[in-house]
Write a protein that holds these residues in place. Structure first.
Motif, PDB file in Angstrom:
ATOM      1  N   GLN A 140      35.428 -24.207 -55.824  1.00  0.00           N
ATOM      2  CA  GLN A 140      34.255 -23.424 -56.208  1.00  0.00           C
ATOM      3  C   GLN A 140      33.784 -23.827 -57.605  1.00  0.00           C
ATOM      4  O   GLN A 140      32.576 -23.957 -57.861  1.00  0.00           O
ATOM      5  CB  GLN A 140      34.588 -21.936 -56.187  1.00  0.00           C
ATOM      6  CG  GLN A 140      34.803 -21.353 -54.803  1.00  0.00           C
ATOM      7  CD  GLN A 140      34.556 -19.866 -54.760  1.00  0.00           C
ATOM      8  OE1 GLN A 140      33.802 -19.324 -55.564  1.00  0.00           O
ATOM      9  NE2 GLN A 140      35.161 -19.188 -53.792  1.00  0.00           N
ATOM     10  N   ARG A 144      30.072 -25.040 -58.700  1.00  0.00           N
ATOM     11  CA  ARG A 144      29.308 -24.297 -59.707  1.00  0.00           C
ATOM     12  C   ARG A 144      28.878 -25.226 -60.843  1.00  0.00           C
ATOM     13  O   ARG A 144      27.746 -25.119 -61.355  1.00  0.00           O
ATOM     14  CB  ARG A 144      30.147 -23.135 -60.249  1.00  0.00           C
ATOM     15  CG  ARG A 144      30.409 -22.025 -59.253  1.00  0.00           C
ATOM     16  CD  ARG A 144      30.900 -20.760 -59.933  1.00  0.00           C
ATOM     17  NE  ARG A 144      32.167 -20.930 -60.609  1.00  0.00           N
ATOM     18  CZ  ARG A 144      33.353 -20.611 -60.091  1.00  0.00           C
ATOM     19  NH1 ARG A 144      33.428 -20.133 -58.855  1.00  0.00           N
ATOM     20  NH2 ARG A 144      34.465 -20.772 -60.789  1.00  0.00           N
ATOM     21  N   TYR A 150      24.843 -19.222 -59.509  1.00  0.00           N
ATOM     22  CA  TYR A 150      24.244 -18.374 -58.471  1.00  0.00           C
ATOM     23  C   TYR A 150      23.959 -19.167 -57.196  1.00  0.00           C
ATOM     24  O   TYR A 150      24.250 -18.702 -56.086  1.00  0.00           O
ATOM     25  CB  TYR A 150      22.960 -17.723 -58.980  1.00  0.00           C
ATOM     26  CG  TYR A 150      22.335 -16.810 -57.954  1.00  0.00           C
ATOM     27  CD1 TYR A 150      22.936 -15.588 -57.644  1.00  0.00           C
ATOM     28  CD2 TYR A 150      21.183 -17.180 -57.275  1.00  0.00           C
ATOM     29  CE1 TYR A 150      22.378 -14.751 -56.678  1.00  0.00           C
ATOM     30  CE2 TYR A 150      20.625 -16.353 -56.311  1.00  0.00           C
ATOM     31  CZ  TYR A 150      21.235 -15.141 -56.015  1.00  0.00           C
ATOM     32  OH  TYR A 150      20.683 -14.325 -55.062  1.00  0.00           O
ATOM     33  N   ARG A 151      23.414 -20.359 -57.353  1.00  0.00           N
ATOM     34  CA  ARG A 151      23.117 -21.174 -56.166  1.00  0.00           C
ATOM     35  C   ARG A 151      24.398 -21.519 -55.416  1.00  0.00           C
ATOM     36  O   ARG A 151      24.448 -21.479 -54.186  1.00  0.00           O
ATOM     37  CB  ARG A 151      22.369 -22.440 -56.580  1.00  0.00           C
ATOM     38  CG  ARG A 151      21.993 -23.341 -55.417  1.00  0.00           C
ATOM     39  CD  ARG A 151      21.063 -24.446 -55.863  1.00  0.00           C
ATOM     40  NE  ARG A 151      19.706 -23.932 -56.067  1.00  0.00           N
ATOM     41  CZ  ARG A 151      18.734 -24.616 -56.657  1.00  0.00           C
ATOM     42  NH1 ARG A 151      18.974 -25.829 -57.139  1.00  0.00           N
ATOM     43  NH2 ARG A 151      17.531 -24.094 -56.774  1.00  0.00           N
ATOM     44  N   GLU A 153      27.141 -19.754 -55.393  1.00  0.00           N
ATOM     45  CA  GLU A 153      27.594 -18.515 -54.726  1.00  0.00           C
ATOM     46  C   GLU A 153      26.898 -18.324 -53.400  1.00  0.00           C
ATOM     47  O   GLU A 153      27.531 -18.060 -52.367  1.00  0.00           O
ATOM     48  CB  GLU A 153      27.322 -17.320 -55.639  1.00  0.00           C
ATOM     49  CG  GLU A 153      27.632 -15.971 -55.004  1.00  0.00           C
ATOM     50  CD  GLU A 153      27.054 -14.799 -55.787  1.00  0.00           C
ATOM     51  OE1 GLU A 153      26.878 -13.728 -55.190  1.00  0.00           O
ATOM     52  OE2 GLU A 153      26.758 -14.970 -56.995  1.00  0.00           O
ATOM     53  N   ARG A 154      25.581 -18.434 -53.411  1.00  0.00           N
ATOM     54  CA  ARG A 154      24.817 -18.182 -52.190  1.00  0.00           C
ATOM     55  C   ARG A 154      25.202 -19.176 -51.092  1.00  0.00           C
ATOM     56  O   ARG A 154      25.351 -18.799 -49.923  1.00  0.00           O
ATOM     57  CB  ARG A 154      23.303 -18.288 -52.482  1.00  0.00           C
ATOM     58  CG  ARG A 154      22.775 -17.196 -53.400  1.00  0.00           C
ATOM     59  CD  ARG A 154      22.385 -15.921 -52.655  1.00  0.00           C
ATOM     60  NE  ARG A 154      23.439 -15.313 -51.865  1.00  0.00           N
ATOM     61  CZ  ARG A 154      24.381 -14.521 -52.356  1.00  0.00           C
ATOM     62  NH1 ARG A 154      24.394 -14.231 -53.643  1.00  0.00           N
ATOM     63  NH2 ARG A 154      25.302 -14.008 -51.566  1.00  0.00           N
ATOM     64  N   LEU A 155      25.362 -20.430 -51.430  1.00  0.00           N
ATOM     65  CA  LEU A 155      25.685 -21.441 -50.423  1.00  0.00           C
ATOM     66  C   LEU A 155      27.093 -21.248 -49.882  1.00  0.00           C
ATOM     67  O   LEU A 155      27.325 -21.321 -48.668  1.00  0.00           O
ATOM     68  CB  LEU A 155      25.537 -22.847 -51.017  1.00  0.00           C
ATOM     69  CG  LEU A 155      24.117 -23.276 -51.388  1.00  0.00           C
ATOM     70  CD1 LEU A 155      24.132 -24.680 -51.982  1.00  0.00           C
ATOM     71  CD2 LEU A 155      23.196 -23.226 -50.173  1.00  0.00           C
ATOM     72  N   VAL A 157      29.158 -18.488 -49.965  1.00  0.00           N
ATOM     73  CA  VAL A 157      29.390 -17.226 -49.259  1.00  0.00           C
ATOM     74  C   VAL A 157      28.806 -17.289 -47.844  1.00  0.00           C
ATOM     75  O   VAL A 157      29.385 -16.748 -46.896  1.00  0.00           O
ATOM     76  CB  VAL A 157      28.802 -16.044 -50.051  1.00  0.00           C
ATOM     77  CG1 VAL A 157      28.840 -14.766 -49.239  1.00  0.00           C
ATOM     78  CG2 VAL A 157      29.570 -15.859 -51.358  1.00  0.00           C
ATOM     79  N   ALA A 158      27.674 -17.975 -47.685  1.00  0.00           N
ATOM     80  CA  ALA A 158      27.050 -18.114 -46.370  1.00  0.00           C
ATOM     81  C   ALA A 158      27.651 -19.262 -45.561  1.00  0.00           C
ATOM     82  O   ALA A 158      27.378 -19.366 -44.357  1.00  0.00           O
ATOM     83  CB  ALA A 158      25.543 -18.334 -46.527  1.00  0.00           C
ATOM     84  N   ALA A 160      26.795 -22.318 -45.958  1.00  0.00           N
ATOM     85  CA  ALA A 160      25.550 -23.011 -45.588  1.00  0.00           C
ATOM     86  C   ALA A 160      25.730 -24.525 -45.546  1.00  0.00           C
ATOM     87  O   ALA A 160      26.437 -25.109 -46.363  1.00  0.00           O
ATOM     88  CB  ALA A 160      24.448 -22.658 -46.581  1.00  0.00           C
TER      89      ALA A 160
END
Length: 251
Positions: A140, A144, A150-151, A153-155, A157-158, A160
């Motif tokens: 992680q 980061r 933030y970007r 995190e979003r990727l 957690v999903a 993606a």
């Protein structure tokens, strides 16, 4: 399993484990050992590549599901050691992302100096959550650092997966070229870097990457218990076994 190709003083490590260059215990160890040995063997730069259309399909889940807790613990230690070898490499490294690069394939690219990806419908991302796994903190931290907190995190957690254009826009990769030109472009990028005054380039690079290297300052002492517990947990095993069943049905 791993083809070694010399381009003068650049060493290309081409993943060669058909059909999808999945990372089993042996390939992970081979990568770590070869990356660490490359500077001692006279290489001044490393290219990490795969076959056309597929960089790496990530962890070889069917083979790793056969391991016991001790075996899986060793795999996690070796994977962290491979990331450490890239993060702490005294010579520059380029990920020549020649196709799809989910999970473990994306992890390898994160710790390289530079990422060149094939243009097209190829996808890259840390999709571990989708297959029931947690993205470890050192990995992680690498993402980061690359694309921002933030970007990332979003990727993550999903879970993606990004196509090549999305990956470029997010900063996950540095540039796109046609698939047949990924490795030659990696050679060109490294060649320009290696043409700079060597001491000034190397020392500036060392300082610039110190935070990344420090993430693995004492890789031998990293506690893998949490990751082994997660792998053998009910949720992960259920999702992973379902994934293997789906792969067998396709094959």
């Amino acid at each position: 399993m791993l083809d070694l190709i010399r381009h003068d003083d650049i060493l290309e490590l081409r993943l060669a484990r058909p059909p999808v260059n999945a990372l089993d215990a042996g390939l992970i160890r081979a990568l770590r050992d070869t990356i660490e040995a490359a500077p001692r063997d006279g290489a001044r730069g490393i290219i990490l590549s795969g076959r056309t259309g597929m960089f790496s399909g990530g962890l070889d889940v069917p083979s790793l599901l056969q391991l016991d807790r001790d075996g899986m613990g060793q795999v996690w230690r070796d994977l962290f050691a491979t990331c450490a070898a890239l993060a702490r490499s005294p010579i520059p490294t380029v990920a020549a992302i020649t196709g799809h690069s989910p999970a473990g394939g994306a992890v390898l690219s994160i710790f390289c100096d530079y990422r060149i990806m094939a243009r097209g419908e190829y996808r890259i991302g840390l999709n571990e959550v989708q297959v029931g796994l947690v993205v470890p903190e050192p990995i992680q931290r690498g993402l980061r650092r690359l694309i921002g907190n933030y970007r990332a995190e979003r990727l993550m957690v999903a879970g993606a997966m990004l196509d090549s254009e999305q990956a470029l826009a997010a900063g996950f990769v540095d540039e796109l070229v046609d698939v047949d030109h990924v490795v030659p472009r990696a050679q060109l990028w490294l060649g320009k870097l290696l043409a700079l005054p060597p001491r000034a380039m190397s020392e500036t690079r060392r300082i610039a990457r110190a935070d990344l290297a420090d993430s693995f300052a004492d890789v031998a002492s990293l506690d893998v218990t949490e990751f082994v517990d997660g792998w053998f947990g009910e949720e992960s095993q259920r999702v992973l076994q379902a994934l293997v069943a789906k792969l067998k049905a396709k094959g």
